[in-house]
Scaffold this active site. Structure first.
Site, PDB file in Angstrom:
ATOM      1  N   ASP A  47      26.034  37.237  43.666  1.00  0.00           N
ATOM      2  CA  ASP A  47      26.307  36.461  42.460  1.00  0.00           C
ATOM      3  C   ASP A  47      25.192  36.752  41.455  1.00  0.00           C
ATOM      4  O   ASP A  47      24.016  36.495  41.732  1.00  0.00           O
ATOM      5  CB  ASP A  47      26.317  34.977  42.847  1.00  0.00           C
ATOM      6  CG  ASP A  47      26.600  34.069  41.664  1.00  0.00           C
ATOM      7  OD1 ASP A  47      26.496  34.502  40.501  1.00  0.00           O
ATOM      8  OD2 ASP A  47      26.919  32.892  41.919  1.00  0.00           O
ATOM      9  N   GLY A  61      35.263  34.147  34.501  1.00  0.00           N
ATOM     10  CA  GLY A  61      34.559  35.221  35.196  1.00  0.00           C
ATOM     11  C   GLY A  61      33.055  35.044  35.178  1.00  0.00           C
ATOM     12  O   GLY A  61      32.535  33.926  35.244  1.00  0.00           O
ATOM     13  N   ASP A 121      30.948  35.468  32.782  1.00  0.00           N
ATOM     14  CA  ASP A 121      30.490  34.775  31.571  1.00  0.00           C
ATOM     15  C   ASP A 121      30.453  33.251  31.812  1.00  0.00           C
ATOM     16  O   ASP A 121      29.433  32.581  31.560  1.00  0.00           O
ATOM     17  CB  ASP A 121      31.477  35.115  30.437  1.00  0.00           C
ATOM     18  CG  ASP A 121      30.927  34.856  29.047  1.00  0.00           C
ATOM     19  OD1 ASP A 121      29.838  34.280  28.943  1.00  0.00           O
ATOM     20  OD2 ASP A 121      31.620  35.207  28.079  1.00  0.00           O
ATOM     21  N   SER A 131      33.674  44.747  32.277  1.00  0.00           N
ATOM     22  CA  SER A 131      35.060  45.104  31.912  1.00  0.00           C
ATOM     23  C   SER A 131      36.018  45.240  33.090  1.00  0.00           C
ATOM     24  O   SER A 131      37.213  45.483  32.882  1.00  0.00           O
ATOM     25  CB  SER A 131      35.129  46.398  31.072  1.00  0.00           C
ATOM     26  OG  SER A 131      34.763  46.149  29.726  1.00  0.00           O
ATOM     27  N   THR A 132      35.529  45.088  34.333  1.00  0.00           N
ATOM     28  CA  THR A 132      36.421  45.358  35.476  1.00  0.00           C
ATOM     29  C   THR A 132      37.189  44.131  35.952  1.00  0.00           C
ATOM     30  O   THR A 132      37.956  44.216  36.915  1.00  0.00           O
ATOM     31  CB  THR A 132      35.649  45.934  36.678  1.00  0.00           C
ATOM     32  OG1 THR A 132      34.745  44.931  37.180  1.00  0.00           O
ATOM     33  CG2 THR A 132      34.869  47.175  36.292  1.00  0.00           C
ATOM     34  N   GLY A 133      36.975  42.971  35.294  1.00  0.00           N
ATOM     35  CA  GLY A 133      37.711  41.764  35.672  1.00  0.00           C
ATOM     36  C   GLY A 133      38.876  41.557  34.723  1.00  0.00           C
ATOM     37  O   GLY A 133      39.812  42.364  34.682  1.00  0.00           O
ATOM     38  N   TYR A 158      39.182  42.199  31.732  1.00  0.00           N
ATOM     39  CA  TYR A 158      39.385  43.297  30.778  1.00  0.00           C
ATOM     40  C   TYR A 158      40.062  44.522  31.392  1.00  0.00           C
ATOM     41  O   TYR A 158      40.385  45.477  30.681  1.00  0.00           O
ATOM     42  CB  TYR A 158      38.064  43.678  30.100  1.00  0.00           C
ATOM     43  CG  TYR A 158      37.657  42.725  28.976  1.00  0.00           C
ATOM     44  CD1 TYR A 158      38.382  41.568  28.714  1.00  0.00           C
ATOM     45  CD2 TYR A 158      36.566  42.997  28.165  1.00  0.00           C
ATOM     46  CE1 TYR A 158      38.017  40.689  27.686  1.00  0.00           C
ATOM     47  CE2 TYR A 158      36.195  42.136  27.134  1.00  0.00           C
ATOM     48  CZ  TYR A 158      36.928  40.985  26.905  1.00  0.00           C
ATOM     49  OH  TYR A 158      36.568  40.139  25.885  1.00  0.00           O
TER      50      TYR A 158
HETATM   51  P1  ADP Z   1      35.364  41.326  31.885  1.00  0.00           P
HETATM   52  O1  ADP Z   1      36.058  40.388  30.926  1.00  0.00           O
HETATM   53  O2  ADP Z   1      34.281  42.152  31.233  1.00  0.00           O
HETATM   54  O3  ADP Z   1      36.310  42.127  32.688  1.00  0.00           O
HETATM   55  P2  ADP Z   1      34.904  39.454  34.105  1.00  0.00           P
HETATM   56  O4  ADP Z   1      33.882  38.374  34.165  1.00  0.00           O
HETATM   57  O5  ADP Z   1      36.345  39.043  34.114  1.00  0.00           O
HETATM   58  O6  ADP Z   1      34.520  40.339  32.823  1.00  0.00           O
HETATM   59  O7  ADP Z   1      34.677  40.447  35.318  1.00  0.00           O
HETATM   60  C1  ADP Z   1      33.660  41.416  35.383  1.00  0.00           C
HETATM   61  C2  ADP Z   1      33.262  41.602  36.829  1.00  0.00           C
HETATM   62  O8  ADP Z   1      32.369  40.557  37.220  1.00  0.00           O
HETATM   63  C3  ADP Z   1      34.430  41.560  37.819  1.00  0.00           C
HETATM   64  O9  ADP Z   1      34.287  42.662  38.715  1.00  0.00           O
HETATM   65  C4  ADP Z   1      34.234  40.231  38.536  1.00  0.00           C
HETATM   66  O10 ADP Z   1      34.684  40.295  39.886  1.00  0.00           O
HETATM   67  C5  ADP Z   1      32.732  40.089  38.495  1.00  0.00           C
HETATM   68  N1  ADP Z   1      32.164  38.729  38.636  1.00  0.00           N
HETATM   69  C6  ADP Z   1      32.740  37.530  38.410  1.00  0.00           C
HETATM   70  N2  ADP Z   1      31.847  36.531  38.645  1.00  0.00           N
HETATM   71  C7  ADP Z   1      30.688  37.120  39.019  1.00  0.00           C
HETATM   72  C8  ADP Z   1      29.377  36.656  39.402  1.00  0.00           C
HETATM   73  N3  ADP Z   1      29.089  35.341  39.452  1.00  0.00           N
HETATM   74  N4  ADP Z   1      28.424  37.584  39.729  1.00  0.00           N
HETATM   75  C9  ADP Z   1      28.692  38.903  39.672  1.00  0.00           C
HETATM   76  N5  ADP Z   1      29.887  39.401  39.326  1.00  0.00           N
HETATM   77  C10 ADP Z   1      30.872  38.527  39.002  1.00  0.00           C
END
Ligand code: ADP
Length: 179
Positions: free
Chosen positions: A16, A38, A40, A125-127, A129
């Site tokens: 995390d 996500g 953010d 960007s891998t979530g 986006y």
């Molecule tokens: P984006 O909108 O840029 O795609 P996201 O937050 O939806 O951003 O996802 C970006 C990546 O971060 C994804 O691979 C997701 O699994 C990962 N993610 C989500 N929460 C956490 C966290 N607490 N720590 C690290 N990675 C995370």
């Protein structure tokens, strides 16, 4: 997994990002810096409202896609948060690669300007986006390796992946670069 490149280190870990004890963590922000789901959402929840208060004041126009801005870390262990805006993935021919690379480069430049020795990135960007993980991993690792070629404050670039699948994708990209 760790690799030493040009005297700096690129490290991969599953975890995390909000819990990382590094000088700066990178947020996968949106161009309005409005917070969201996500990674953010997780950063703002754990870091507290001071972060959004600061970005609203300093960056009322938000941040263009492919770039980044910096704020304090609020209640997080990391002293700085770098809010990077990656692209929404469309078809792979709409400038996504350059924008994703730009978001990484801008983040690393801000880390350097602020004297950070260690920086942690999520898989930008891998979530939500929708950027294909393997392609995003290649771009992210390449930019990290290129950045370490220029000496500066940054000694450690850590990618904090949220799943074993994401880790495996980044590990594959890491194996492909020269030691
Ligand atoms: P984006 O909108 O840029 O795609 P996201 O937050 O939806 O951003 O996802 C970006 C990546 O971060 C994804 O691979 C997701 O699994 C990962 N993610 C989500 N929460 C956490 C966290 N607490 N720590 C690290 N990675 C995370």
């Amino acid at each position: 997994m760790k690799k030493t490149i040009h005297g700096g280190t690129i490290e991969l870990t599953v975890g995390d990002i909000t819990l990382q004890a590094v000088d700066a963590i990178v947020n996968a922000a949106n161009s309005r810096l409005a917070g969201g789901g996500g990674v953010d959402g997780a950063i703002h929840r754990r870091g507290g409202p001071a972060i959004m208060d600061e970005t609203r004041k300093k960056y009322p126009q938000g941040c263009p896609t492919g770039s980044a801005v910096i704020s304090g870390g609020g209640k997080l262990k990391a002293g700085h948060i770098i809010h990077a805006v990656g692209p929404v993935y469309r078809d792979g021919r709409s400038g996504e690669t350059e924008k994703l690379a730009g978001a990484h480069r801008a983040s690393l430049e801000l880390a350097k300007e602020n004297g950070c020795a260690s920086v942690a990135f999520p898989a930008i960007s891998t979530g939500a986006y929708g950027y294909p993980l393997h392609e995003a991993a290649r771009v992210a690792i390449r930019e990290a390796a290129n950045f370490l070629a220029d000496p500066g404050s940054v000694q450690l670039i850590r990618f904090v992946l949220y799943s074993q699948d994401a880790y495996d994708g980044f590990a594959k990209a890491m194996e492909a670069i020269e030691p």
